[in-house]
Design a protein around this motif. Structure first.
Motif, PDB file in Angstrom:
ATOM      1  N   UNK A 151      38.436  53.928  42.285  1.00 28.21           N
ATOM      2  CA  UNK A 151      38.316  53.659  40.631  1.00 28.21           C
ATOM      3  C   UNK A 151      39.056  52.582  40.221  1.00 28.21           C
ATOM      4  N   UNK A 152      38.748  51.815  39.189  1.00 24.85           N
ATOM      5  CA  UNK A 152      39.445  50.582  38.810  1.00 24.85           C
ATOM      6  C   UNK A 152      39.728  50.885  37.343  1.00 24.85           C
ATOM      7  N   UNK A 153      41.074  50.751  37.242  1.00 25.24           N
ATOM      8  CA  UNK A 153      41.653  50.930  35.797  1.00 25.24           C
ATOM      9  C   UNK A 153      42.169  49.517  35.320  1.00 25.24           C
ATOM     10  N   UNK A 154      41.314  48.995  34.225  1.00 22.29           N
ATOM     11  CA  UNK A 154      41.645  47.806  33.807  1.00 22.29           C
ATOM     12  C   UNK A 154      42.784  47.954  32.583  1.00 22.29           C
ATOM     13  N   UNK A 155      43.390  46.841  32.146  1.00 17.03           N
ATOM     14  CA  UNK A 155      44.361  47.157  30.973  1.00 17.03           C
ATOM     15  C   UNK A 155      43.966  46.763  29.650  1.00 17.03           C
ATOM     16  N   UNK A 156      43.570  47.935  29.214  1.00 16.03           N
ATOM     17  CA  UNK A 156      43.008  48.005  27.967  1.00 16.03           C
ATOM     18  C   UNK A 156      44.092  47.101  26.500  1.00 16.03           C
ATOM     19  N   UNK A 157      45.132  47.406  26.740  1.00 16.74           N
ATOM     20  CA  UNK A 157      46.143  46.505  25.985  1.00 16.74           C
ATOM     21  C   UNK A 157      46.102  45.264  25.986  1.00 16.74           C
ATOM     22  N   UNK A 158      46.123  44.725  27.114  1.00 16.55           N
ATOM     23  CA  UNK A 158      46.043  43.198  27.318  1.00 16.55           C
ATOM     24  C   UNK A 158      44.697  42.555  26.656  1.00 16.55           C
ATOM     25  N   UNK A 159      43.704  43.364  26.837  1.00 12.54           N
ATOM     26  CA  UNK A 159      42.549  42.798  26.428  1.00 12.54           C
ATOM     27  C   UNK A 159      42.354  42.715  24.874  1.00 12.54           C
ATOM     28  N   UNK A 160      42.864  43.896  24.094  1.00 14.93           N
ATOM     29  CA  UNK A 160      42.892  43.983  22.885  1.00 14.93           C
ATOM     30  C   UNK A 160      43.852  42.816  22.248  1.00 14.93           C
ATOM     31  N   UNK A 233      32.427  37.021  24.480  1.00 16.31           N
ATOM     32  CA  UNK A 233      31.421  36.773  25.703  1.00 16.31           C
ATOM     33  C   UNK A 233      32.554  36.556  27.022  1.00 16.31           C
ATOM     34  N   UNK A 234      32.420  37.376  27.888  1.00 12.85           N
ATOM     35  CA  UNK A 234      33.101  37.382  29.280  1.00 12.85           C
ATOM     36  C   UNK A 234      32.350  36.985  30.207  1.00 12.85           C
ATOM     37  N   UNK A 235      32.810  35.535  30.982  1.00 10.99           N
ATOM     38  CA  UNK A 235      31.867  34.916  31.790  1.00 10.99           C
ATOM     39  C   UNK A 235      32.165  35.709  33.266  1.00 10.99           C
ATOM     40  N   UNK A 236      31.145  35.371  33.944  1.00  9.00           N
ATOM     41  CA  UNK A 236      30.874  36.053  35.287  1.00  9.00           C
ATOM     42  C   UNK A 236      31.978  35.419  36.250  1.00  9.00           C
ATOM     43  N   UNK A 237      32.506  36.364  37.355  1.00  9.41           N
ATOM     44  CA  UNK A 237      33.437  35.775  38.390  1.00  9.41           C
ATOM     45  C   UNK A 237      34.913  36.336  37.882  1.00  9.41           C
ATOM     46  N   UNK A 238      35.025  36.750  36.601  1.00  9.01           N
ATOM     47  CA  UNK A 238      36.332  37.206  36.236  1.00  9.01           C
ATOM     48  C   UNK A 238      36.564  38.640  36.488  1.00  9.01           C
ATOM     49  N   UNK A 239      36.918  39.039  37.528  1.00  8.14           N
ATOM     50  CA  UNK A 239      36.970  40.519  37.576  1.00  8.14           C
ATOM     51  C   UNK A 239      37.861  41.341  36.777  1.00  8.14           C
ATOM     52  N   UNK A 240      39.202  40.776  36.700  1.00 12.35           N
ATOM     53  CA  UNK A 240      40.378  41.397  36.104  1.00 12.35           C
ATOM     54  C   UNK A 240      39.906  41.643  34.452  1.00 12.35           C
ATOM     55  N   UNK A 241      39.286  40.302  33.950  1.00 20.05           N
ATOM     56  CA  UNK A 241      38.838  40.289  32.763  1.00 20.05           C
ATOM     57  C   UNK A 241      37.777  41.282  32.425  1.00 20.05           C
ATOM     58  N   UNK A 242      36.724  41.549  33.381  1.00 20.46           N
ATOM     59  CA  UNK A 242      35.696  42.210  33.467  1.00 20.46           C
ATOM     60  C   UNK A 242      36.153  43.587  33.280  1.00 20.46           C
ATOM     61  N   UNK A 243      36.921  44.192  34.095  1.00 17.92           N
ATOM     62  CA  UNK A 243      37.532  45.380  34.000  1.00 17.92           C
ATOM     63  C   UNK A 243      38.522  45.717  32.709  1.00 17.92           C
ATOM     64  N   UNK A 258      22.827  46.775  39.248  1.00 14.75           N
ATOM     65  CA  UNK A 258      24.246  47.013  39.965  1.00 14.75           C
ATOM     66  C   UNK A 258      25.346  47.227  39.043  1.00 14.75           C
ATOM     67  N   UNK A 259      25.153  46.552  38.012  1.00 15.04           N
ATOM     68  CA  UNK A 259      26.226  46.894  36.830  1.00 15.04           C
ATOM     69  C   UNK A 259      26.410  48.482  36.353  1.00 15.04           C
ATOM     70  N   UNK A 260      25.697  49.143  36.620  1.00 18.13           N
ATOM     71  CA  UNK A 260      25.652  50.410  36.332  1.00 18.13           C
ATOM     72  C   UNK A 260      26.747  51.191  37.273  1.00 18.13           C
ATOM     73  N   UNK A 261      26.679  50.433  38.515  1.00 16.06           N
ATOM     74  CA  UNK A 261      27.616  50.996  39.391  1.00 16.06           C
ATOM     75  C   UNK A 261      29.179  50.612  39.169  1.00 16.06           C
ATOM     76  N   UNK A 262      29.105  49.286  38.723  1.00 14.93           N
ATOM     77  CA  UNK A 262      30.539  48.897  38.246  1.00 14.93           C
ATOM     78  C   UNK A 262      31.115  49.805  37.064  1.00 14.93           C
ATOM     79  N   UNK A 263      30.201  50.034  36.126  1.00 19.01           N
ATOM     80  CA  UNK A 263      30.677  51.212  35.060  1.00 19.01           C
ATOM     81  C   UNK A 263      31.136  52.401  35.626  1.00 19.01           C
ATOM     82  N   UNK A 264      30.373  52.748  36.716  1.00 21.73           N
ATOM     83  CA  UNK A 264      30.894  54.175  37.392  1.00 21.73           C
ATOM     84  C   UNK A 264      32.407  53.798  38.102  1.00 21.73           C
TER      85      UNK A 264
END
Length: 382
Positions: A151-160, A233-243, A258-264
């Motif tokens: 599982x990948x848990x991004x940082x919601x607070x940082x993004x907001x 807009x989130x540019x491609x190749x930025x894994x941490x920002x995407x998650x 494949x993006x459906x699997x990233x959402x999983x």
């Protein structure tokens, strides 16, 4: 491969086309690129040829290489193909495996059921795991993957905080596709769907994830000023920002892929959509033997993820599905629970145990790419 220093003979966008009739305008370009690739391979004289997906291009390449050289197994390069033909999706699909052994020495499979079927049809095959699992290691900076932390848990607070989003902002992630033709088709439908949603969802924010494709980037940059709600807009190749964006989102809308699997991986509930040329849609409906298009639904054999496909992929229908998912916690939780099972299915835990016991060397992690690489190297060594 790019990170290891391999350089492409031409931009991958040149052959990134999906569909039947969508291919017709590009056939001459494909012929030119195929000829260039064959000549490049002959000059390089490889020990191993590895083709990745794109079966129409890859299989023609492998056939012509074997024919041009008349290579024999004893002294010619081994041919590996990564991603098995999707025989499970089409009527008479296993017939697609017949004859592959004439020019493919080994299939690297990404789904758990594919290895056994390939072997039954005379093909050497290895289940290496789904490539989306690579994201876990990249996101966690080398932390070894296991069935317990898939599982990948991004940082919601940082993004907001980064984008100054208010506490009440309702964030929906949007993933319109990776190929220009599908982005052009899908983004207009998505735009009209969000136009219908903007009055029903207060403080609606769209986070648009842009694929690493220059044509796609240029197109989205040119149309984003017409977007009906505030967009990031989130540019491609930025894994941490995407998650991080996934973590800050309540739900997502994506073009099937494949993006459906990233959402999983992110455990983010979503709606999957897809439109194509009308003749391509007709062909798919005629030939397909499964009722779903997204891999999570296919693996679980259930409509756990809402799908809006073909003629049903309308702005009104998408808006309705998104509203329902946005306000129904039970539906969201059902997707999250199902995602746990889907990701575990795609993780080759038994293969990893066998590798750990048999390998003479140890890898820092057993990702699909590492398992694929070790499979290739083991065959070359033997």
């Amino acid at each position: 491969m790019s990170k290891e220093g391999l350089e492409s003979l031409f931009p991958m966008e040149d052959i990134s086309v999906m569909g039947m009739w969508e291919l017709l305008p590009h056939l001459n370009k494909f012929r030119v690129r195929l000829k260039e690739t064959i000549e490049g391979a002959i000059l390089f004289r490889p020990h191993v040829v590895v083709t990745v997906d794109s079966k129409g291009f890859s299989f023609r390449l492998l056939k012509q290489l074997r024919a041009r050289y008349g290579w024999q197994e004893s002294n010619g390069p081994l041919h590996f193909h990564y991603v098995a033909p999707s025989f499970w999706a089409w009527k008479g699909g296993e017939a697609r495996l017949k004859g592959l052994a004439n020019f493919v020495d080994h299939i690297l499979c990404i789904l758990p059921n594919e290895e056994a079927v390939c072997k039954l049809n005379g093909l050497d095959a290895t289940f290496v795991g789904h490539p989306v699992l690579e994201d876990i290691v990249e996101f966690n900076l080398g932390k070894q993957a296991s069935p317990h932390d898939l599982k990948i848990e991004g940082n919601s607070e940082d993004f907001r905080r980064k984008y100054a989003l208010s506490p009440g902002a309702a964030v929906i992630s949007l993933l319109p596709g990776s190929r220009l033709q599908e982005v052009i088709r899908m983004l207009s439908i998505f735009s009209r769907a969000f136009d219908q949603l903007k009055d029903s969802i207060p403080e609606l924010i769209t986070v648009i994830h842009v694929a690493s494709n220059q044509h796609v980037e240029n197109y989205i940059d040119g149309v984003i000023h017409k977007w009906p709600v505030p967009a990031i807009l989130i540019p491609g190749g930025h894994q941490h920002l995407k998650y991080d964006a996934f973590s800050a989102s309540t739900i997502a809308l994506c073009t099937s892929g494949t993006v459906a699997m990233e959402l999983q991986l992110a455990r983010l509930p979503c709606v999957v959509a897809y439109r194509a040329h009308i003749l391509t849609e007709w062909y798919i409906q005629y030939k397909a033997k499964i009722p779903y298009i997204s891999l999570p639904n296919i693996l679980t054999d259930s409509a756990i993820i809402p799908e809006a496909l073909f003629q049903a992929c309308t702005p009104t229908n998408l808006a309705s599905l998104l509203m329902k998912l946005m306000h129904n916690k039970r539906l969201q939780e059902e997707q999250i629970v199902a995602a746990e099972n889907v990701i575990k299915l795609l993780f080759p835990s038994e293969r990893i145990i066998n590798l750990e016991e048999q390998m003479e060397w140890k890898f820092p992690n057993f990702t699909p790419s590492m398992i694929a690489s070790s499979t290739i190297l083991s065959h070359v060594k033997s």
